[in-house]
Design a protein around this motif. Structure first.
Motif, PDB file in Angstrom:
ATOM      1  N   GLU A  51       0.840  -1.208   0.000  1.00  0.00           N
ATOM      2  CA  GLU A  51       0.000   0.000   0.000  1.00  0.00           C
ATOM      3  C   GLU A  51       0.872   1.253   0.000  1.00  0.00           C
ATOM      4  O   GLU A  51       0.529   2.251  -0.624  1.00  0.00           O
ATOM      5  CB  GLU A  51      -0.955   0.008   1.212  1.00  0.00           C
ATOM      6  CG  GLU A  51      -1.943  -1.138   1.241  1.00  0.00           C
ATOM      7  CD  GLU A  51      -2.928  -1.116   0.067  1.00  0.00           C
ATOM      8  OE1 GLU A  51      -2.917  -0.160  -0.724  1.00  0.00           O
ATOM      9  OE2 GLU A  51      -3.699  -2.075  -0.065  1.00  0.00           O
ATOM     10  N   SER A  52       2.012   1.202   0.713  1.00  0.00           N
ATOM     11  CA  SER A  52       2.903   2.374   0.782  1.00  0.00           C
ATOM     12  C   SER A  52       3.477   2.694  -0.578  1.00  0.00           C
ATOM     13  O   SER A  52       3.504   3.856  -0.991  1.00  0.00           O
ATOM     14  CB  SER A  52       4.066   2.120   1.745  1.00  0.00           C
ATOM     15  OG  SER A  52       3.599   1.980   3.041  1.00  0.00           O
ATOM     16  N   SER A  53       3.931   1.656  -1.289  1.00  0.00           N
ATOM     17  CA  SER A  53       4.604   1.952  -2.552  1.00  0.00           C
ATOM     18  C   SER A  53       3.612   2.560  -3.549  1.00  0.00           C
ATOM     19  O   SER A  53       3.957   3.453  -4.305  1.00  0.00           O
ATOM     20  CB  SER A  53       5.322   0.717  -3.106  1.00  0.00           C
ATOM     21  OG  SER A  53       4.408  -0.102  -3.744  1.00  0.00           O
ATOM     22  N   ALA A  54       2.344   2.146  -3.478  1.00  0.00           N
ATOM     23  CA  ALA A  54       1.339   2.729  -4.376  1.00  0.00           C
ATOM     24  C   ALA A  54       1.125   4.210  -4.074  1.00  0.00           C
ATOM     25  O   ALA A  54       0.692   4.966  -4.937  1.00  0.00           O
ATOM     26  CB  ALA A  54       0.024   1.966  -4.226  1.00  0.00           C
ATOM     27  N   LEU A  55       1.429   4.621  -2.824  1.00  0.00           N
ATOM     28  CA  LEU A  55       1.198   6.017  -2.429  1.00  0.00           C
ATOM     29  C   LEU A  55       2.492   6.845  -2.437  1.00  0.00           C
ATOM     30  O   LEU A  55       2.479   8.014  -2.048  1.00  0.00           O
ATOM     31  CB  LEU A  55       0.586   6.055  -1.022  1.00  0.00           C
ATOM     32  CG  LEU A  55      -0.889   5.666  -0.909  1.00  0.00           C
ATOM     33  CD1 LEU A  55      -1.274   5.409   0.537  1.00  0.00           C
ATOM     34  CD2 LEU A  55      -1.773   6.744  -1.500  1.00  0.00           C
ATOM     35  N   GLY A  56       3.602   6.222  -2.820  1.00  0.00           N
ATOM     36  CA  GLY A  56       4.878   6.945  -2.814  1.00  0.00           C
ATOM     37  C   GLY A  56       5.442   7.144  -1.415  1.00  0.00           C
ATOM     38  O   GLY A  56       6.178   8.086  -1.155  1.00  0.00           O
ATOM     39  N   ILE A  57       5.058   6.262  -0.488  1.00  0.00           N
ATOM     40  CA  ILE A  57       5.588   6.328   0.887  1.00  0.00           C
ATOM     41  C   ILE A  57       6.840   5.454   0.953  1.00  0.00           C
ATOM     42  O   ILE A  57       6.834   4.331   0.421  1.00  0.00           O
ATOM     43  CB  ILE A  57       4.514   5.830   1.892  1.00  0.00           C
ATOM     44  CG1 ILE A  57       3.369   6.837   1.970  1.00  0.00           C
ATOM     45  CG2 ILE A  57       5.115   5.555   3.270  1.00  0.00           C
ATOM     46  CD1 ILE A  57       2.146   6.360   2.735  1.00  0.00           C
ATOM     47  N   GLU A  58       7.880   5.964   1.594  1.00  0.00           N
ATOM     48  CA  GLU A  58       9.121   5.169   1.698  1.00  0.00           C
ATOM     49  C   GLU A  58       9.045   4.271   2.930  1.00  0.00           C
ATOM     50  O   GLU A  58       8.709   4.729   4.023  1.00  0.00           O
ATOM     51  CB  GLU A  58      10.316   6.126   1.812  1.00  0.00           C
ATOM     52  CG  GLU A  58      11.648   5.414   1.854  1.00  0.00           C
ATOM     53  CD  GLU A  58      12.803   6.377   2.114  1.00  0.00           C
ATOM     54  OE1 GLU A  58      12.764   7.532   1.639  1.00  0.00           O
ATOM     55  OE2 GLU A  58      13.735   5.952   2.824  1.00  0.00           O
TER      56      GLU A  58
END
Ligand code: NDP
Length: 281
Positions: A51-58
């Motif tokens: 879910e993080s990578s889809a939102l650009g969260i590292e």
């Protein structure tokens, strides 16, 4: 009966998080600490990453040995607390028995404790003033909102009194003026579980025992939220006997797909909120 699924709500929250991340021009950083191996934790971390990578969260994963000392683990948390690059910290529980989980929870910076499990964040729930809400309880509250149920004066029964689910949920429901009963191992041992469940207009089970809650105990028209995750006969199931309960409930969560996907989204919502607050400082 209506199925109370996390998917549509999680997607709505994800879209609004994507917008906030873009509007506020932030790139939140999540640091997760895992001590030893635990297959349950692996799937939660995998979901965080996806879910993080889809939102650009590292995402940073600090995978530590099962035999790490409490002093070294505390040192890492203190470094992450100070690291301006990191916005949120997740410590995967349970920790090995030689580590005092209360001590670890007490050193987590409340501003970066995006699971809402630090002593400071849990304590502030008592006065209805939590900076960050515990993720699973926040997910349950979201689901209840979707049903449109007015909790004022409703008979709510929670099964399970853990520090991260049952207890904070009871406090949050009291804020809504629900009449809350919290059941636990002693309720079962004294043979009183059925009696409580039978009068629940809202039932929330967070135990981790497949089939503990019999379908025939469910009150006609009740809202049933099953937080439990269990493996039985090669399948993932909740605590509630789903088929029988679904015949009586007005709303019921499936397992999997009821609470879990929303818990991850609540974590990321807390992270984005923390990143916004930290940037203002
Ligand atoms: P804990 O083991 O910390 O707590 C379980 C609770 O259930 C305890 O309060 C325990 O009481 C009580 N309990 C145990 N046996 C019985 C029984 N026979 N009758 C009544 N109560 C009983 O677990 P967690 O709160 O961390 O998690 C609970 C469940 O929820 C697990 O299945 C977990 O996997 C799942 N979970 C799901 C999440 C999601 O996002 N869907 C997130 C977090 C958890 P006592 O302590 O007195 O023994």
């Amino acid at each position: 009966m209506r199925l109370l699924e996390a998917g549509p709500i999680a997607r709505r929250i994800k879209n609004s998080l994507a917008k906030e991340i873009s509007d506020f021009k932030i790139r939140p950083v999540l640091a997760t600490i895992q001590v030893g191996d635990n297959p349950g934790c692996d799937s939660y971390i995998k979901a965080q990453k996806k879910e993080s990578s889809a939102l650009g969260i590292e995402c940073q994963l600090h995978k530590l040995s099962q035999v790490i000392t409490e002093k070294d683990l505390s040192g890492l948390i203190q470094r992450l607390n100070q690291d301006k690059h990191v916005n949120g910290i997740v410590v995967m529980f349970p920790l090995p028995v030689h580590i005092d989980h209360k001590k670890i929870s007490s050193i987590l910076s409340p501003q970066k404790d995006i699971e809402g499990v630090s002593l400071s964040n849990l304590g502030s729930l008592i006065v209805g003033d939590a900076l960050i809400l515990p993720t699973t309880t926040a997910a349950v509250m979201q689901l209840l909102e979707v049903t449109g149920i007015d909790l004022y004066g409703k008979e709510v029964v929670i099964v399970g009194h853990s520090r991260i689910v049952g207890k904070p949920l009871a406090l949050m429901l009291l804020e809504k003026f629900a009449t809350v009963a919290v059941c636990h191992i002693a309720t079962s041992e004294k043979g009183n579980l059925a009696k409580h469940v039978e009068r629940a207009q809202v039932l929330i089970s967070a135990v981790g025992r497949a089939g503990l809650i019999k379908g025939k105990w469910i009150k006609e028209g009740a809202v049933v939220i099953d937080v439990g995750i269990n493996r039985a006969n090669g399948k993932i199931v909740g605590d509630v006997e789903f088929e029988e309960a679904a015949k009586r409930a007005s709303w019921i969560t499936p397992v999997p797909g009821g609470v879990g996907p929303l818990t991850v989204m609540m974590l990321l919502r807390n992270l984005v909120e923390a990143a916004k607050i930290q940037r203002k400082k």
